[in-house]
Design a protein around this motif. Structure first.
Motif, PDB file in Angstrom:
ATOM      1  N   ASP A 172      39.354  37.234  36.652  1.00  0.00           N
ATOM      2  CA  ASP A 172      39.322  36.141  38.054  1.00  0.00           C
ATOM      3  C   ASP A 172      40.899  35.476  37.805  1.00  0.00           C
ATOM      4  O   ASP A 172      40.794  34.468  37.052  1.00  0.00           O
ATOM      5  N   THR A 191      40.892  36.295  43.107  1.00  0.00           N
ATOM      6  CA  THR A 191      39.784  35.876  43.683  1.00  0.00           C
ATOM      7  C   THR A 191      39.452  34.445  44.370  1.00  0.00           C
ATOM      8  O   THR A 191      38.461  34.421  45.019  1.00  0.00           O
ATOM      9  N   THR A 226      34.810  38.662  47.572  1.00  0.00           N
ATOM     10  CA  THR A 226      33.898  39.575  46.741  1.00  0.00           C
ATOM     11  C   THR A 226      32.869  40.205  47.492  1.00  0.00           C
ATOM     12  O   THR A 226      32.903  41.398  47.147  1.00  0.00           O
ATOM     13  N   SER A 255      35.187  38.553  31.226  1.00  0.00           N
ATOM     14  CA  SER A 255      35.113  37.784  32.322  1.00  0.00           C
ATOM     15  C   SER A 255      33.631  37.293  32.479  1.00  0.00           C
ATOM     16  O   SER A 255      32.842  37.964  31.616  1.00  0.00           O
ATOM     17  N   GLY A 295      32.240  37.622  34.914  1.00  0.00           N
ATOM     18  CA  GLY A 295      31.673  38.371  36.109  1.00  0.00           C
ATOM     19  C   GLY A 295      30.343  39.393  35.718  1.00  0.00           C
ATOM     20  O   GLY A 295      30.069  39.341  34.514  1.00  0.00           O
ATOM     21  N   LEU A 320      31.467  41.732  30.455  1.00  0.00           N
ATOM     22  CA  LEU A 320      30.967  41.072  31.403  1.00  0.00           C
ATOM     23  C   LEU A 320      29.793  40.568  30.934  1.00  0.00           C
ATOM     24  O   LEU A 320      29.310  40.430  29.792  1.00  0.00           O
ATOM     25  N   TRP A 337      24.197  37.921  35.421  1.00  0.00           N
ATOM     26  CA  TRP A 337      24.062  36.588  36.312  1.00  0.00           C
ATOM     27  C   TRP A 337      22.646  36.189  36.179  1.00  0.00           C
ATOM     28  O   TRP A 337      22.477  35.245  36.936  1.00  0.00           O
TER      29      TRP A 337
END
Length: 324
Positions: A202, A208, A220, A254, A256, A280, A283
């Motif tokens: 990012d 971003t 996004t 990241s 992400g 990654l 979330w």
């Protein structure tokens, strides 16, 4: 319990798992194959957020299965040394039960190109993908097959010791009972390599505008994938580094979500960034709280790379938000 020194599995050697209810030798010889650290035996009860999150995903997966949905393997690029190999991928629910594409593999179906083009229009489509939890996965490396299962986010994250692959780029086969097989690329780094790059994503390779949340959300979830902008000059810099050190590993780290890994892989290829594994995170909630710590994920990933490659000096590249 601890793994007994010199223990030899009575069946085909596989990855060990340690449970409080069984001795390591019993579990190993039973052929259980998902890797779990012995420290996890004494983990506290999962946070209520994690329990609710897992229950919701299980319910969604059952409903989709009842409606005739299948599963799809999304392979990711793995990496390793001559001693260990980390295989990465994800299994998600899919209306057609067909495999997607990523930098690590290609589906044999001709119609997948059209499907990928449609799914790539907006990144939000991948954010709402439903994970296939606790799905058995067979990973074939050469003539050896190792069994594992997906985790609560559908992730395949398997570490294999003694894989026997020489330095270079290889492919491993990922198989599940209800999806097409998929090939995942793995990069084995030589013990003679002394230099590597760990790059943030990012606002380091991909613009971003994270410091501005509204613009970041628009970029996004709303903008088409083909209109996403690369950070000027970074692809050229990385290509020049790769040209000067052809075997130098590139790792993209990241906070992400794994959901957008295929989109990120296409973005990196489209803009000419050197190929490399994506590290990654998920979330969703954790066993200790409602939200995951992005900085903890980065620190843990960097510590793991340092342990796995003690002979490599890593160049860390992050623009503007250096809080690793």
């Amino acid at each position: 319990a601890s793994i007994p020194t010199g223990h030899t599995c009575q069946r085909t050697p596989k990855t060990w798992i340690v449970k409080p209810s069984a001795t390591p030798a019993e579990v190993c010889c039973a052929g259980v194959t998902k890797t779990v650290s012995p420290r996890l035996q004494h983990m506290p009860r999962p946070h209520v957020a994690a329990l609710v999150h897992d229950a919701w995903n299980q319910r969604v997966a059952r409903r989709l299965t009842d409606r005739g949905w299948g599963t799809r393997i999304v392979p990711h690029i793995g990496y390793g040394s001559t001693m260990t190999l980390r295989v990465l991928g994800r299994v998600v629910m899919d209306r057609d039960g067909r495999n997607g594409t990523d930098d690590a593999g290609r589906s044999p179906r001709a119609g997948d190109a059209i499907r990928d083009l449609d799914s790539a229009t907006r990144w939000w489509r991948d954010f709402v993908s439903s994970p296939a939890m606790q799905v058995p996965v067979a990973v074939t490396i050469g003539e050896r097959t190792v069994d594992t299962t997906t985790d609560a986010s559908g992730l395949i994250d398997l570490t294999v010791r003694g894989h026997g692959l020489p330095p270079g780029r290889h492919q491993v086969l990922l198989s599940t009972p209800h999806a097409d097989d998929a090939h995942a690329d793995v990069i084995v780094v030589s013990t003679t390599q002394r230099f590597g790059v760990v790059s943030d994503i990012d606002d380091t390779v991909l613009s971003t505008s994270l410091p501005r949340p509204v613009i970041a959300a628009w970029n996004t979830f709303v903008r088409e994938e083909g209109t996403r902008r690369a950070v000027p000059g970074m692809a050229t810099l990385y290509r020049e580094l790769r040209a000067a050190h052809p075997d130098m590993p590139f790792v993209y780290l990241s906070t992400g979500s794994w959901n957008i890994a295929p989109n990120l892989g296409r973005f990196l290829r489209r803009h000419g960034y050197p190929s490399g594994p994506l590290l990654l995170t998920d979330w969703g909630p954790t066993n200790t709280g409602w939200f995951r710590s992005g900085q903890q994920h980065k620190r843990a990933s960097l510590h793991r790379l340092a342990r796995e490659f003690p002979h490599i000096q890593w160049l860390l590249v992050e623009i503007g938000r250096a809080h690793v």
